[in-house]
Write a protein that holds these residues in place. Structure first.
Motif, PDB file in Angstrom:
ATOM      1  N   HIS A  32       0.827  -1.215   0.000  1.00 16.36           N
ATOM      2  CA  HIS A  32       0.000   0.000   0.000  1.00 16.36           C
ATOM      3  C   HIS A  32       0.859   1.263   0.000  1.00 16.36           C
ATOM      4  O   HIS A  32       0.476   2.280  -0.582  1.00 16.36           O
ATOM      5  CB  HIS A  32      -0.949  -0.010   1.200  1.00 16.36           C
ATOM      6  N   VAL A  74       1.040  -6.124  -5.431  1.00 22.65           N
ATOM      7  CA  VAL A  74      -0.144  -6.030  -4.562  1.00 22.65           C
ATOM      8  C   VAL A  74      -0.420  -7.401  -3.940  1.00 22.65           C
ATOM      9  O   VAL A  74      -0.354  -8.428  -4.622  1.00 22.65           O
ATOM     10  CB  VAL A  74      -1.385  -5.585  -5.370  1.00 22.65           C
ATOM     11  N   CYS A  75      -0.767  -7.390  -2.666  1.00 20.68           N
ATOM     12  CA  CYS A  75      -0.963  -8.641  -1.926  1.00 20.68           C
ATOM     13  C   CYS A  75      -1.850  -9.642  -2.678  1.00 20.68           C
ATOM     14  O   CYS A  75      -1.491 -10.826  -2.796  1.00 20.68           O
ATOM     15  CB  CYS A  75      -1.522  -8.356  -0.538  1.00 20.68           C
ATOM     16  N   HIS A  76      -2.977  -9.192  -3.198  1.00 23.68           N
ATOM     17  CA  HIS A  76      -3.925 -10.154  -3.790  1.00 23.68           C
ATOM     18  C   HIS A  76      -3.373 -10.781  -5.057  1.00 23.68           C
ATOM     19  O   HIS A  76      -3.649 -11.944  -5.362  1.00 23.68           O
ATOM     20  CB  HIS A  76      -5.265  -9.469  -4.051  1.00 23.68           C
ATOM     21  N   ASP A 135      -7.344  -7.451   4.555  1.00 25.40           N
ATOM     22  CA  ASP A 135      -7.674  -6.533   3.472  1.00 25.40           C
ATOM     23  C   ASP A 135      -8.967  -7.015   2.838  1.00 25.40           C
ATOM     24  O   ASP A 135      -9.125  -8.214   2.579  1.00 25.40           O
ATOM     25  CB  ASP A 135      -6.545  -6.519   2.434  1.00 25.40           C
ATOM     26  N   HIS A 164     -10.164  -6.939  -0.065  1.00 26.03           N
ATOM     27  CA  HIS A 164     -10.143  -7.591  -1.381  1.00 26.03           C
ATOM     28  C   HIS A 164      -9.486  -8.962  -1.378  1.00 26.03           C
ATOM     29  O   HIS A 164      -9.185  -9.527  -2.442  1.00 26.03           O
ATOM     30  CB  HIS A 164      -9.545  -6.656  -2.433  1.00 26.03           C
ATOM     31  N   THR A 187      -3.814  -1.754 -10.028  1.00 19.37           N
ATOM     32  CA  THR A 187      -4.491  -2.298  -8.831  1.00 19.37           C
ATOM     33  C   THR A 187      -4.723  -3.809  -8.900  1.00 19.37           C
ATOM     34  O   THR A 187      -4.537  -4.442  -9.943  1.00 19.37           O
ATOM     35  CB  THR A 187      -5.845  -1.614  -8.500  1.00 19.37           C
ATOM     36  N   CYS A 188      -5.182  -4.325  -7.762  1.00 17.35           N
ATOM     37  CA  CYS A 188      -5.498  -5.755  -7.673  1.00 17.35           C
ATOM     38  C   CYS A 188      -6.672  -6.104  -8.578  1.00 17.35           C
ATOM     39  O   CYS A 188      -6.915  -7.279  -8.862  1.00 17.35           O
ATOM     40  CB  CYS A 188      -5.777  -6.144  -6.229  1.00 17.35           C
ATOM     41  N   CYS A 191       0.005  -0.853  -4.786  1.00 24.30           N
ATOM     42  CA  CYS A 191      -1.328  -0.241  -4.842  1.00 24.30           C
ATOM     43  C   CYS A 191      -1.295   1.140  -5.498  1.00 24.30           C
ATOM     44  O   CYS A 191      -2.309   1.628  -5.993  1.00 24.30           O
ATOM     45  CB  CYS A 191      -1.903  -0.128  -3.443  1.00 24.30           C
ATOM     46  N   CYS A 247      -4.195   3.987  -5.705  1.00 27.22           N
ATOM     47  CA  CYS A 247      -5.537   3.453  -5.414  1.00 27.22           C
ATOM     48  C   CYS A 247      -6.176   4.000  -4.150  1.00 27.22           C
ATOM     49  O   CYS A 247      -7.355   4.290  -4.131  1.00 27.22           O
ATOM     50  CB  CYS A 247      -5.477   1.935  -5.354  1.00 27.22           C
ATOM     51  N   LEU A 248      -5.405   4.101  -3.061  1.00 27.60           N
ATOM     52  CA  LEU A 248      -6.080   4.480  -1.807  1.00 27.60           C
ATOM     53  C   LEU A 248      -5.684   5.843  -1.295  1.00 27.60           C
ATOM     54  O   LEU A 248      -6.028   6.206  -0.180  1.00 27.60           O
ATOM     55  CB  LEU A 248      -5.904   3.405  -0.727  1.00 27.60           C
ATOM     56  N   ASN A 269     -11.235  -0.688  -7.899  1.00 29.74           N
ATOM     57  CA  ASN A 269     -12.518  -1.249  -7.491  1.00 29.74           C
ATOM     58  C   ASN A 269     -13.369  -0.293  -6.660  1.00 29.74           C
ATOM     59  O   ASN A 269     -14.494  -0.604  -6.330  1.00 29.74           O
ATOM     60  CB  ASN A 269     -12.268  -2.533  -6.699  1.00 29.74           C
ATOM     61  N   ARG A 279     -11.326   8.656  -1.632  1.00 31.92           N
ATOM     62  CA  ARG A 279     -10.527   7.453  -1.813  1.00 31.92           C
ATOM     63  C   ARG A 279      -9.125   7.744  -2.372  1.00 31.92           C
ATOM     64  O   ARG A 279      -8.149   7.160  -1.953  1.00 31.92           O
ATOM     65  CB  ARG A 279     -11.276   6.495  -2.761  1.00 31.92           C
TER      66      ARG A 279
HETATM   67  S1  SF4 Z   1      -7.952  -2.156  -3.653  1.00 33.87           S
HETATM   68 FE1  SF4 Z   1      -6.263  -0.800  -4.095  1.00 33.87          FE
HETATM   69  S2  SF4 Z   1      -5.369  -0.377  -2.071  1.00 33.87           S
HETATM   70 FE2  SF4 Z   1      -6.639  -2.209  -1.851  1.00 33.87          FE
HETATM   71  S3  SF4 Z   1      -5.246  -3.950  -2.200  1.00 33.87           S
HETATM   72 FE3  SF4 Z   1      -6.198  -3.440  -4.168  1.00 33.87          FE
HETATM   73  S4  SF4 Z   1      -4.742  -2.067  -5.143  1.00 33.87           S
HETATM   74 FE4  SF4 Z   1      -4.245  -2.108  -2.977  1.00 33.87          FE
END
Ligand code: SF4
Lengths: 169, 416
Positions: free
Chosen positions: B64, B98-100, B118, B120, B295-296, B356, B359-360, B378, B384
């Motif tokens: 992030h 990104v983690c996902h 998280d 997602h 992004t994820c 990320c 994104c946030l 998303n 945001r």
């Molecule tokens: S939604 Fe955005 S901030 Fe959240 S894990 Fe996915 S890329 Fe990162």
């Protein structure tokens, strides 16, 4: 822990996201919770932290707490003094997080509550008394495991006591 | 009566599981990321825990804030790295992605139960994993015990038929679905996907769909496993993890939704809610100062390929900036091998590190007051992207690339 709670209503609309409760732009304050809490609900209700009193009820519309899994959202509300969250519906992760932080989240017809109304929640009985309007609003009860977690004051005290999740067969 | 996919996966790990039951299940993966992780570590320590149950299945991601833009977040990273060392957990590096995306690339398999700090985390449902997001206290306890509790959700079935028309993709499908269900339409439910159209939905696109299940309030977005799943796992060197899982034909679903992919059109979510969805034809001409591809949800190789195809031989509009953040280091490396990065860079895009990114709203692409961004992410909630005075529109990579060229919301079917 007492299950009767009293406070004044602070009203919010529908779809209050965790980004509105505590925006990502304050992510650098997440390890400094007292500073983070100063920004609670800043983009939705700019005078929130100035007017909230200990024990107040946050009274929201539909899908309260949607979005991110940040437990900082219920945490900053709790630190601000919020004692109860009432909503028409609540997003799943927020619901679990709030109970894990020891804040009761209860579903009821919040359309019947106005900003500033004096409220009293009887959690065990499943009723919100609107003392200002003389209404009794039926409300949801917590499922047993969540109730037990809430009663211990949150997940961490619960797990310190029980060491595992105790689920009735 | 037959079982849904949800009931089957939870049942296999936790004994019989019917909707409404509360079960305690063993976890195949517990992960955290760098903005919710520090609270996980604090709750873990406060509970008195000193070790994690399965260190090789406890993973920390630094995505992030990648790299960290300030001292406070850098110190959070220090705390997380120390925790990983103390407990022997697995730590990825800043820049890995990104983690996902990394969970999909390296961990998730059919039948797994996965929790992450998280929302997602649902993304791994594309691979047939029961995967859901939780807060920091729950993840702290899940790390220590190697298990957590679930209320077994009722399920909605989404039946897909046909194939996507040109210019239309998974993002359009999932935006369409969220528009139809509403942002709370599937709260507490499992969304399960099925149908003859599944064979036309690639793994990359399934990840996009599962990723956004949470935007309709769902607890999981689950795909059955099939050839697409098997091929993906084989390509990742995890072929032995494949198992065939699907719901019983007579399973009970609370609601069934059928979608003919062939009838979909490019969709856009308007500010400030994800369910505020219209066809792009109703959004034409809205000016955008920033376009964010990544992004994820949509930062995978396929997404970059689509954008690169559209931008080849063209230029990003002078008053618009195009930010591109590949979802992982591997995606970036492959996109370079394929020449996509070179094309995007040549067209005027700014390439950001895998993570990320914008994104946030904590770094890399914060909006100015009154600025509009078309993002492939998303979420478009107010504030945001770092500024409550910014406007966020959500759309597919094709719509994003097309709009980057014109500087306004543009139907990708007019660009190819
Ligand atoms: S939604 Fe955005 S901030 Fe959240 S894990 Fe996915 S890329 Fe990162």
């Amino acid at each position: 822990m007492s299950v009767e709670l009293k406070g004044k209503a602070i009203k919010l609309g529908d779809a209050i996201s965790t980004d509105l409760i505590i925006p990502g732009r304050f992510a650098h304050l997440r390890s400094n919770l007292p500073e983070l809490a100063k920004h609670a609900l800043e983009d939705a209700l700019p005078d929130f932290t100035a007017r909230v009193m200990p024990g107040d009820f946050l009274v929201a519309g539909k899908n309260f707490g949607l979005g991110s899994s940040r437990e900082h959202a219920p945490l900053v509300l709790k630190m601000s003094g919020i004692g109860v969250i009432l909503a028409q519906s609540v997003a799943r992760i927020f619901f679990r997080n709030a109970i894990n932080q020891g804040i009761p989240v209860v579903l009821c017809d919040t359309g019947k509550i106005e900003d500033g109304d004096a409220l009293n929640l009887d959690l065990a009985g499943g009723v919100v008394h609107n003392l200002t309007r003389g209404d009794d609003l039926p409300c949801s009860k917590l499922p047993p495991l969540m109730h037990a977690i809430f009663q211990e004051g949150g997940l961490i005290p619960y797990i310190q006591k029980y060491k595992e999740f105790v689920v009735e067969a | 009566m037959g079982k849904t996919l949800t009931e089957k996966i939870l049942g296999a790990k936790a004994g019989a599981a019917a909707p409404g039951d509360v079960v305690v299940a063993d976890l195949d993966l517990v992960f955290l990321q760098d903005t919710t992780g520090p609270l996980v570590v604090r709750q873990f320590r406060e509970s008195g825990f000193t070790s994690v149950a399965k260190p090789d299945r406890a993973v920390l991601f630094f995505d992030h804030a990648a790299p960290s833009p300030n001292r406070q977040l850098s110190n959070d990273h220090v705390l997380l790295r120390q925790f990983a060392q103390e407990t022997g957990s697995v730590a990825y590096r800043v820049g890995d992605g990104v983690c996902h995306q990394l969970v999909a690339e390296n961990f998730a398999s059919p039948g797994d139960i996965i929790v992450g700090s998280d929302s997602h985390t649902v993304t791994a449902g594309a691979l047939g994993a029961f995967a859901t997001g939780m807060g920091s206290s729950d993840i702290a306890v899940a790390l220590a015990l190697g298990k957590t509790w679930f209320r077994v959700p009722e399920a909605f079935l989404v039946n897909l038929e046909g194939d996507f028309p040109r210019g239309v993709s998974a993002k359009d499908l999932v935006l369409y679905l969220i528009g139809k269900l509403g942002a709370d339409g599937a709260t507490y439910k499992a969304l399960e996907f099925t149908g003859s159209g599944l064979a036309n939905v690639t793994m990359s696109q399934r990840l996009t769909i599962a990723n956004m299940a949470v935007e309709a309030g769902a607890k999981v977005g689950l795909f059955p496993s099939d050839e697409v799943t098997r091929e993906f796992l084989v390509s990742r060197g995890r072929g032995e993890k494949y198992q065939q899982i699907s719901p019983d034909p007579d399973a009970h679903y609370e609601r069934v939704i059928s979608v003919n992919l062939g009838q979909l059109e490019p969709m856009v979510a308007f500010p400030h809610t994800v369910d505020n969805v219209y066809p792009v034809t109703a959004a034409r001409g809205i000016k955008v100062q920033q376009v964010f591809l990544g992004t994820c949800t949509n930062g995978r190789l396929e997404d970059l390929a689509v954008a690169s195809d559209i931008l080849k031989g063209r230029q990003v509009y002078a008053d618009t900036r195009l930010l591109v953040a590949p979802a992982s280091r591997e995606v970036l490396a492959q996109a370079m091998d394929m020449g996509y990065i070179q094309t995007l860079l040549g067209a005027g895009a700014l390439i950001l590190p895998p993570g990320c990114a914008a994104c946030l709203g904590l770094h890399q692409g914060v909006l100015g007051d009154g600025e509009a961004c078309l993002s492939t992410a998303n979420r478009n909630f107010k504030g945001r992207m770092g500024n409550p005075e910014g406007l966020i529109f959500l759309a597919s990579p094709a719509t994003a690339a097309s709009s980057a060229i014109t500087g306004e919301l543009t139907d990708p079917r007019e660009m190819t």
